[in-house]
Design an enzyme around this catalytic site. Structure first.
Site, PDB file in Angstrom:
ATOM      1  N   ASP A  15      57.706 -15.966  -5.636  1.00  0.00           N
ATOM      2  CA  ASP A  15      57.200 -17.051  -4.793  1.00  0.00           C
ATOM      3  C   ASP A  15      56.720 -18.168  -5.712  1.00  0.00           C
ATOM      4  OD1 ASP A  15      56.838 -17.793  -2.025  1.00  0.00           O
ATOM      5  OD2 ASP A  15      54.726 -17.975  -2.504  1.00  0.00           O
ATOM      6  N   ASP A  60      62.002 -31.285  -7.887  1.00  0.00           N
ATOM      7  CA  ASP A  60      62.412 -31.620  -9.267  1.00  0.00           C
ATOM      8  C   ASP A  60      62.484 -33.126  -9.545  1.00  0.00           C
ATOM      9  OD1 ASP A  60      62.449 -29.072 -10.224  1.00  0.00           O
ATOM     10  OD2 ASP A  60      64.613 -28.783 -10.027  1.00  0.00           O
TER      11      ASP A  60
HETATM   12  P1  ITT Z   1      62.743 -17.552  -0.868  1.00  0.00           P
HETATM   13  O1  ITT Z   1      61.456 -17.400  -0.109  1.00  0.00           O
HETATM   14  O2  ITT Z   1      63.953 -16.996  -0.159  1.00  0.00           O
HETATM   15  O3  ITT Z   1      62.639 -17.076  -2.294  1.00  0.00           O
HETATM   16  P2  ITT Z   1      62.060 -20.366  -0.677  1.00  0.00           P
HETATM   17  O4  ITT Z   1      62.793 -21.647  -0.975  1.00  0.00           O
HETATM   18  O5  ITT Z   1      61.442 -20.213   0.677  1.00  0.00           O
HETATM   19  O6  ITT Z   1      63.051 -19.136  -0.988  1.00  0.00           O
HETATM   20  P3  ITT Z   1      59.413 -20.314  -1.808  1.00  0.00           P
HETATM   21  O7  ITT Z   1      58.810 -19.854  -0.551  1.00  0.00           O
HETATM   22  O8  ITT Z   1      58.989 -19.683  -3.090  1.00  0.00           O
HETATM   23  O9  ITT Z   1      60.997 -20.165  -1.789  1.00  0.00           O
HETATM   24  O10 ITT Z   1      59.214 -21.882  -1.870  1.00  0.00           O
HETATM   25  C1  ITT Z   1      59.418 -22.526  -3.040  1.00  0.00           C
HETATM   26  C2  ITT Z   1      59.484 -24.016  -2.783  1.00  0.00           C
HETATM   27  O11 ITT Z   1      58.724 -24.674  -3.798  1.00  0.00           O
HETATM   28  C3  ITT Z   1      60.913 -24.509  -2.935  1.00  0.00           C
HETATM   29  O12 ITT Z   1      61.595 -24.531  -1.709  1.00  0.00           O
HETATM   30  C4  ITT Z   1      60.691 -25.898  -3.521  1.00  0.00           C
HETATM   31  O13 ITT Z   1      60.407 -26.810  -2.499  1.00  0.00           O
HETATM   32  C5  ITT Z   1      59.448 -25.698  -4.377  1.00  0.00           C
HETATM   33  N1  ITT Z   1      59.818 -25.282  -5.738  1.00  0.00           N
HETATM   34  C6  ITT Z   1      59.623 -24.065  -6.333  1.00  0.00           C
HETATM   35  N2  ITT Z   1      60.132 -24.034  -7.560  1.00  0.00           N
HETATM   36  C7  ITT Z   1      60.675 -25.255  -7.763  1.00  0.00           C
HETATM   37  C8  ITT Z   1      61.361 -25.838  -8.845  1.00  0.00           C
HETATM   38  O14 ITT Z   1      61.647 -25.163  -9.948  1.00  0.00           O
HETATM   39  N3  ITT Z   1      61.762 -27.095  -8.703  1.00  0.00           N
HETATM   40  C9  ITT Z   1      61.509 -27.808  -7.600  1.00  0.00           C
HETATM   41  N4  ITT Z   1      60.881 -27.342  -6.525  1.00  0.00           N
HETATM   42  C10 ITT Z   1      60.461 -26.060  -6.608  1.00  0.00           C
END
Ligand code: ITT
Length: 196
Positions: free
Chosen positions: A69, A154
Site C-alpha cells: 500500500d 509522478d
Molecule cells: P492496489 O490496491 O491494487 O495495489 P491501488 O492503485 O489502489 O492498487 P494504493 O491503494 O496503494 O494502490 O494507492 C496508491 C496510490 O497512490 C496510487 O493509485 C497513486 O495515486 C499513488 N501512488 C503510489 N505510489 C506512487 C508512485 O510511485 N507514483 C505516483 N503515484 C503513486
C-alpha cells in the site's frame, strides 16, 4: 524450485515497477484475474498492506503473499491525500486527483509549504511469517505537471537532488530512488538471505 511470492495488487504500474526492482532471482506471481479485491478499509498504509495480503491468502495457500500500500502525503495538508491517494478526487483517476491536489495547494506559493513524501508499506505473509517493510522518499509538489512517464502523482512530485519529477525520469532511474524501490529491496534482501 525458484523463490517466489504472489503480489496482492491489481495496479499494473506497480507490477511493472516491482518486477524490475525484484529482478530475476525471485519470481513475482500475480493473482488470478477472477479475484476482485475489496475496497481498502484500513486507516494506515501498514494496515492496508496487511489487509491486501490477507485477502489474497484466502485463495493462495502454501506460498508467500505480499501486499503493498502506498501513497503521497503533503506536510502542509496534514498528510493528505494519504491512504486515500488512489481515489482522492472521488474517482480512481490520476488527472482528476492531481487537479484536486494542485487546486488545494494553489495558495502555497512558498516551496517549503509544498513539501511532500511518498510512502510504501509492504506486508509479507505465508509460511508462518508476517513481516513489514517500509520505504519513503521526500520531495516537493510542483506548481504544474511535468513529464510523461510513470503513473499517479509522478508528474507533480519533484525530487530535490535532481529537480525533476518522477515523470521526467526513466523507470530505471525511478527504481533506484523511489519509496517502492526502497521497500522492495528490503524485502528482496530478506528473502534472498533467508533462502541462501
Ligand atoms: P492496489 O490496491 O491494487 O495495489 P491501488 O492503485 O489502489 O492498487 P494504493 O491503494 O496503494 O494502490 O494507492 C496508491 C496510490 O497512490 C496510487 O493509485 C497513486 O495515486 C499513488 N501512488 C503510489 N505510489 C506512487 C508512485 O510511485 N507514483 C505516483 N503515484 C503513486
Amino acid at each position: 524450485m525458484k523463490l517466489c511470492f504472489y503480489l496482492a495488487t491489481k495496479n499494473k504500474n506497480k507490477v511493472k515497477e516491482i518486477k524490475k526492482i525484484i529482478g530475476d532471482k525471485i519470481e513475482v506471481l500475480l493473482p488470478p484475474n477472477s479475484i476482485k479485491f475489496p475496497e481498502e478499509t484500513g486507516k494506515t498504509f501498514k494496515e492496508n498492506a496487511y489487509l491486501k495480503a490477507k485477502f489474497l491468502s484466502r485463495f493462495i495457500k502454501n506460498d508467500y503473499i505480499v501486499g503493498e500500500d502506498s501513497g503521497l502525503l503533503v506536510e502542509k495538508l496534514n498528510g493528505l491525500p494519504g491512504v486515500n491517494s488512489a481515489r482522492f478526487s472521488g474517482e480512481r483517476d490520476d488527472i482528476k486527483n492531481i487537479k484536486k491536489l494542485l487546486e488545494m495547494m494553489k495558495n502555497f506559493k512558498n516551496k517549503e509549504d509544498r513539501k511532500a513524501k511518498f510512502i510504501t508499506y509492504i506486508c509479507l505473509i505465508g509460511k508462518g511469517e508476517k513481516k513489514f517493510f517500509k520505504g519513503e522518499i521526500e520531495g516537493y509538489i510542483t506548481f504544474r505537471p511535468r513529464g510523461k512517464n510513470g503513473f499517479g502523482y509522478d508528474p507533480i512530485f519533484e525530487i530535490p537532488e535532481i529537480k525533476k519529477t518522477f515523470a521526467q525520469i526513466s523507470l530505471e532511474e525511478k527504481n533506484k530512488i523511489s519509496h517502492r524501490a526502497k521497500a522492495f529491496v528490503k524485502l528482496k534482501n530478506y528473502l534472498i538471505k533467508k533462502f541462501k
